[in-house]
Design an enzyme around this catalytic site. Structure first.
Site, PDB file in Angstrom:
ATOM      1  N   TYR A  34      10.607   6.556   2.354  1.00  0.00           N
ATOM      2  CA  TYR A  34       9.156   6.381   2.283  1.00  0.00           C
ATOM      3  C   TYR A  34       8.599   7.213   1.137  1.00  0.00           C
ATOM      4  O   TYR A  34       9.188   8.213   0.734  1.00  0.00           O
ATOM      5  CB  TYR A  34       8.479   6.818   3.583  1.00  0.00           C
ATOM      6  CG  TYR A  34       8.564   5.818   4.716  1.00  0.00           C
ATOM      7  CD1 TYR A  34       7.512   4.943   4.970  1.00  0.00           C
ATOM      8  CD2 TYR A  34       9.688   5.762   5.544  1.00  0.00           C
ATOM      9  CE1 TYR A  34       7.581   4.033   6.016  1.00  0.00           C
ATOM     10  CE2 TYR A  34       9.767   4.853   6.595  1.00  0.00           C
ATOM     11  CZ  TYR A  34       8.699   3.994   6.820  1.00  0.00           C
ATOM     12  OH  TYR A  34       8.767   3.087   7.855  1.00  0.00           O
ATOM     13  N   ASP A  55       2.953   1.684  10.261  1.00  0.00           N
ATOM     14  CA  ASP A  55       1.707   1.852  11.005  1.00  0.00           C
ATOM     15  C   ASP A  55       0.577   1.039  10.375  1.00  0.00           C
ATOM     16  O   ASP A  55       0.734   0.411   9.328  1.00  0.00           O
ATOM     17  CB  ASP A  55       1.310   3.329  11.049  1.00  0.00           C
ATOM     18  CG  ASP A  55       2.370   4.187  11.716  1.00  0.00           C
ATOM     19  OD1 ASP A  55       3.177   3.627  12.487  1.00  0.00           O
ATOM     20  OD2 ASP A  55       2.393   5.407  11.470  1.00  0.00           O
TER      21      ASP A  55
END
Length: 515
Positions: A168, A112
């Site tokens: 992540y 993002d």
């Protein structure tokens, strides 16, 4: 006889034999129909023709200033800069420029806006000869994007489809897990005079970047005022070292993240009726002079023996806090419907079901005097804002803004809950894993992993990603300001669990209609 001889001489015509042979060479080189023309674009007609190679490129980037990884017209993206670098480095010919499908472009993960990556992978067919391809790429990229290397892959390889796991990491400041730190203004005011004062933040309580009365030419030391107000640090240490200068502001993080305290200028106005900035300055200077607190008095407890400061929260990420946070994150492990943890995805959509392999928060790292909890999540794939929303709800529960049972409800298909989204600043892609591919092609192709680039990746992470996260928190207090939004006014769904049933907006509306 003449006809027979004629047929015999025509049976092995040269053109048909040469044509299949040239097609075979094209397919083996590039599997594209324009290989020969492209080869001529790279060098002169006399130079050797280079072949396109199907490769996987390993690289890292700091997401600040970019609108995410995926290319988007009119937006500055990582993918856009990388495609241009591939063209200028000779990896992509002129007639394929800005047409990714013509060189089988694929990315392993789509990060993002503002999100960074250490182990991102893209694949495609590129001209990697002559030697020096990686150096040429890096020369055409900004410093916040670094190419580590590439590896040859099979002709059918696709970085997205063959990536079976993604890891992540989210760095959350330790102070964000402290229920007493960075509370909303109403809670701070309500605690005044109670004998159990909440830790107050000079800047956060007003959600401003500038603090009236504390922006000037001189440095003001807030020790006397803080001690007089009976405010102690999170750890109970009464040594306060917050300073304000004309160059820097009092950041939210410096107040609680560094275990020091401040008093809101607006709160001084409410308590004393002073609305001007000069009165605030005079009060601070007077308190400093009256208590004789200067650089020679490092211990405030001795200088203000008559004052009994309220005890701080004493919060630290110890074994008890680690166990609780790990227990909360463990709710996410397994296959669940994460429709409440993304946007524009309905519960009935099959893509809402995701598989989380592990979610751990066992390590604490210190960067620029801020302690961060390293939250590592490993899953097959993730939706838009999913990880940030998972962290957001977990932090809200740790801060006692929501019950733990709400998390279990949020994973149910028939429940709609508005989940807070943590800031993007602390999130980065750690690694893309190709376990199945490596197992299948281990005998003929190189292993696709970050092992060969661990040293480079660690250096890049510390220099560009970790330092950016910490410095941004120091300067802007991104996480500290976000913590003020974790209240029941902004998120009514955080406190609506009753007898094991979650009352959401949708259910409330249905009840009103029924009534």
């Amino acid at each position: 006889m003449e006809n027979l001889e004629t047929e015999t001489t025509r049976s092995p015509p040269p053109p048909p034999l040469q044509e299949p042979e040239s097609k075979k060479l094209k397919m083996s080189a590039t599997t594209t129909s324009d290989d020969e023309d492209t080869a001529n674009d790279i060098g002169s007609t006399k130079k050797p023709r280079y072949k396109r190679r199907k490769i996987a490129i390993f690289f890292a980037y700091c997401g600040v200033g970019y609108q995410g990884m995926q290319k988007n017209p009119g937006a500055k993206t990582i993918e856009g800069d990388l495609e241009e670098a591939l063209y200028h480095s000779g990896g992509v010919p002129e007639h394929d420029r800005n047409i990714p499908r013509r060189y089988d472009w694929a990315r392993s993960a789509r990060t993002d806006k503002g999100v960074s990556a250490v182990g991102q992978v893209v694949s495609g067919r590129f001209y990697v000869d002559p030697p020096g391809f990686i150096d040429r790429l890096n020369a055409n990229l900004p410093n916040q994007i670094r190419i580590f290397g590439y590896k040859r892959v099979t002709g059918t390889f696709n970085a997205k489809k063959f990536c079976d796991r993604r890891r992540y990491v989210y760095l959350i400041p330790v102070f964000a897990l402290d229920p007493s730190s960075h509370r909303d203004r109403e809670s701070v005011l309500a605690s005044l005079g109670s004998g159990n004062l909440l830790v107050k933040c000079l800047e956060c309580s007003e959600r401003g970047r500038k603090v009236a009365g504390l922006m000037g030419k001189r440095n003001y030391e807030l020790r006397g005022e803080s001690a007089k107000s009976g405010i102690s640090s999170n750890t109970g240490d009464v040594t306060l070292e917050s300073r304000v200068s004309e160059e820097t502001m009092v950041s939210c993080n410096n107040c609680d993240g560094d275990n020091s305290n401040c008093v809101s200028a607006k709160e001084n106005k409410d308590e004393n009726g002073d609305s001007g900035t000069k009165q605030v300055e005079d009060k601070i200077l007077a308190s400093n002079e009256s208590t004789d607190l200067d650089s020679r008095s490092p211990n405030l407890e001795e200088a203000n023996a008559e004052v009994e400061p309220a005890k701080g929260s004493g919060f630290s990420y110890g074994e008890k806090e680690r166990e609780r946070f790990s227990r909360i994150l463990k709710y996410y492990v397994g296959t669940h419907n994460f429709h409440n943890f993304t946007t524009r995805t309905k519960a009935e959509d099959p893509s809402a079901r995701r598989f989380i392999i592990s979610f751990e928060a066992d390590k604490v790292v210190t960067v620029e005097s801020i302690d961060f909890v390293k939250c590592e999540v490993l899953g097959q794939s993730f939706m838009l804002h999913q990880i940030r929303k998972m962290i957001g709800l977990a932090v809200a529960i740790m801060r006692n803004c929501a019950p733990e049972s709400l998390l279990e409800k949020a994973l149910q298909k028939d429940v709609n809950i508005n989940v807070p989204t943590a800031p993007e600043i602390g999130l980065y892609l750690e690694e893309c894993l190709f376990t199945s591919y490596n197992q299948k092609w281990k005998d003929s192709h190189e292993e696709l992993s970050m092992k060969a680039y661990e040293v480079e990746a660690e250096d890049f992470k510390m220099k560009h990603i970790y330092s950016h996260i910490a410095s941004t928190e120091h300067k802007e207090g991104v996480v500290a300001l976000w913590l003020h939004s974790l209240n029941h006014r902004n998120y009514p769904d955080l406190c609506v669990v009753d007898d094991g049933n979650t009352t959401t907006k949708e259910s409330t509306e249905s009840e009103n209609l029924a009534g």
